[in-house]
Design a protein around this motif. Structure first.
Motif, PDB file in Angstrom:
ATOM      1  N   TRP A  40      42.336 -20.614   0.270  1.00  0.00           N
ATOM      2  CA  TRP A  40      42.461 -20.507   1.729  1.00  0.00           C
ATOM      3  C   TRP A  40      41.855 -21.719   2.430  1.00  0.00           C
ATOM      4  O   TRP A  40      42.422 -22.243   3.398  1.00  0.00           O
ATOM      5  N   ALA A  63      32.835 -14.294   5.578  1.00  0.00           N
ATOM      6  CA  ALA A  63      33.404 -12.996   5.934  1.00  0.00           C
ATOM      7  C   ALA A  63      34.858 -13.204   6.378  1.00  0.00           C
ATOM      8  O   ALA A  63      35.664 -13.698   5.609  1.00  0.00           O
ATOM      9  N   HIS A  64      35.189 -12.886   7.624  1.00  0.00           N
ATOM     10  CA  HIS A  64      36.562 -13.044   8.114  1.00  0.00           C
ATOM     11  C   HIS A  64      36.660 -14.149   9.158  1.00  0.00           C
ATOM     12  O   HIS A  64      37.556 -14.114   9.999  1.00  0.00           O
ATOM     13  N   THR A  65      35.771 -15.111   9.093  1.00  0.00           N
ATOM     14  CA  THR A  65      35.772 -16.214  10.057  1.00  0.00           C
ATOM     15  C   THR A  65      35.834 -17.549   9.338  1.00  0.00           C
ATOM     16  O   THR A  65      35.088 -17.788   8.389  1.00  0.00           O
ATOM     17  N   GLY A  70      44.240 -11.604  10.587  1.00  0.00           N
ATOM     18  CA  GLY A  70      42.934 -11.116  11.025  1.00  0.00           C
ATOM     19  C   GLY A  70      41.808 -12.111  10.833  1.00  0.00           C
ATOM     20  O   GLY A  70      40.707 -11.890  11.345  1.00  0.00           O
ATOM     21  N   VAL A  71      42.063 -13.188  10.090  1.00  0.00           N
ATOM     22  CA  VAL A  71      41.019 -14.209   9.926  1.00  0.00           C
ATOM     23  C   VAL A  71      40.808 -14.923  11.257  1.00  0.00           C
ATOM     24  O   VAL A  71      41.752 -15.425  11.872  1.00  0.00           O
ATOM     25  N   ARG A  72      39.569 -14.945  11.700  1.00  0.00           N
ATOM     26  CA  ARG A  72      39.229 -15.571  12.970  1.00  0.00           C
ATOM     27  C   ARG A  72      39.033 -17.073  12.771  1.00  0.00           C
ATOM     28  O   ARG A  72      38.363 -17.497  11.825  1.00  0.00           O
ATOM     29  N   SER A 110      42.456 -14.978  16.286  1.00  0.00           N
ATOM     30  CA  SER A 110      42.707 -14.550  14.912  1.00  0.00           C
ATOM     31  C   SER A 110      44.137 -14.829  14.500  1.00  0.00           C
ATOM     32  O   SER A 110      45.064 -14.800  15.324  1.00  0.00           O
TER      33      SER A 110
END
Length: 335
Positions: free
Chosen positions: A259, A286-288, A316-318, A333
């Protein structure tokens, strides 16, 4: 069994008879409740506390040299090896007391790390600190290094002529620093990072016990019969416990790396029209995803970057863009 008898060919290679410690000598090295109990306990807790303070200071200062200093004086490896010897000899008292010392040490070091986190400004990106980022994502390579280090430590304890190898073992295997990192991360509310540091610590502890159990059993310190079978069953169980979390974490690291490379490629394409602009780093936590950009001129709309990342990273990845002039742009996101 005569504890001076060799445990086979491996024992004769690793532990020549003239250098082999007796069982009593080995137990005295790793058992805090044997011999001069008060002096041993005083030395253990005072050195552990000082090591934790030094490690926390080194983490806050992002100083590798300071953290290494903490690793050299940290005494946690001895009771961990005491656990291994307790398993091999079926000495429940030694195993119980050694495990209690390790558990108490965990509480002390993490607590000092939490206190040290009070000096960290809120909102600080902890992953920008190399002492933190390097201890929150253990991999299988860490497992291999830890097992080899544990074997070196067990051999060093078993031989009279190489006891000075232990400071090197303390540096090679990370025990106190990940606990201090866990405390700092907990104090900052970064639970995922704290969990990663604790997994690294746990894997290193299990590696030490695994390696110590294998060396002590293979070199003739284990009780024969059921005791020896129990030792090797424990080795198998520890190996299984190690492979599951580290294998999963290695797979996760490979995925995050993929990623990261995709985000770098997309961000590089995004800033290409701006003369002198470049993507410096991309950090995913995390998701950022935080993209650090050097841009002497205004950047294109961040919505273009987010749209480009559609299908490249999970929805959803910020996306957050930080610019060298101090700006922090929340791009939203990925859909």
């Amino acid at each position: 069994m005569d504890d001076r008898r060799a445990g086979g060919r491996w024992s004769r290679l690793l532990l020549p008879a003239a250098q082999r410690r007796t069982m009593a000598e080995l137990a005295d090295e790793v058992d805090l409740d044997r011999g001069e109990r008060a002096a041993k306990r005083s030395a253990f807790w005072s050195m552990l506390t000082l090591a934790a303070v030094i490690a926390a200071a080194g983490i806050l200062a992002d100083s590798t040299a300071t953290v290494i200093g903490a690793m050299i004086i940290a005494p946690l490896s001895r009771p961990i090896m005491g656990m291994a010897l307790g398993i091999v000899t079926a000495d429940r008292r030694l195993l119980r007391h050694a495990a209690a010392a390790v558990a108490g040490g965990i509480v002390v070091v993490v607590a000092i790390g939490v206190l040290a986190s009070l000096a960290v400004p809120s909102g600080t990106n902890l992953l920008a600190n190399t002492q933190v980022s390097g201890r929150t994502a253990p991999r299988l390579a860490d497992l291999l290094a830890a097992v080899a280090t544990g074997m070196a430590g067990a051999v060093g304890l078993s031989r009279r002529d190489v006891s000075d190898v232990l400071p090197g073992v303390a540096v090679a295997i990370s025990l106190v620093p990940p606990l201090a990192v866990a405390g700092v991360c907990l104090g900052q509310g970064e639970l995922a990072l704290a969990a990663g540091a604790l997994v690294l610590f746990a894997s290193n502890v299990l590696s030490l016990v695994l390696a110590g159990t294998a060396v002590f059993a293979g070199c003739g310190y284990a009780r024969q019969g059921r005791g020896l079978v129990r030792a090797y069953l424990t080795i198998s169980l520890l190996m299984a416990l190690l492979l599951v979390p580290l294998g999963a974490n290695t797979a996760a690291n490979l995925t995050v790396n993929a990623w990261t490379n995709r985000i770098i490629a997309a961000a590089t394409q995004w800033v290409a029209p701006v003369p002198g602009a470049e993507v410096r780093t991309v950090t995913i936590s995390a998701h950022t995803a935080v993209i650090d950009v050097l841009a002497p001129q205004p950047l294109p709309p961040v919505s273009v970057l987010v749209d480009t990342l559609h299908g490249q990273v999970p929805a959803g990845v910020r996306i957050v863009v930080t610019v060298a002039d101090g700006r922090r742009i929340d791009a939203g996101s990925v859909r």
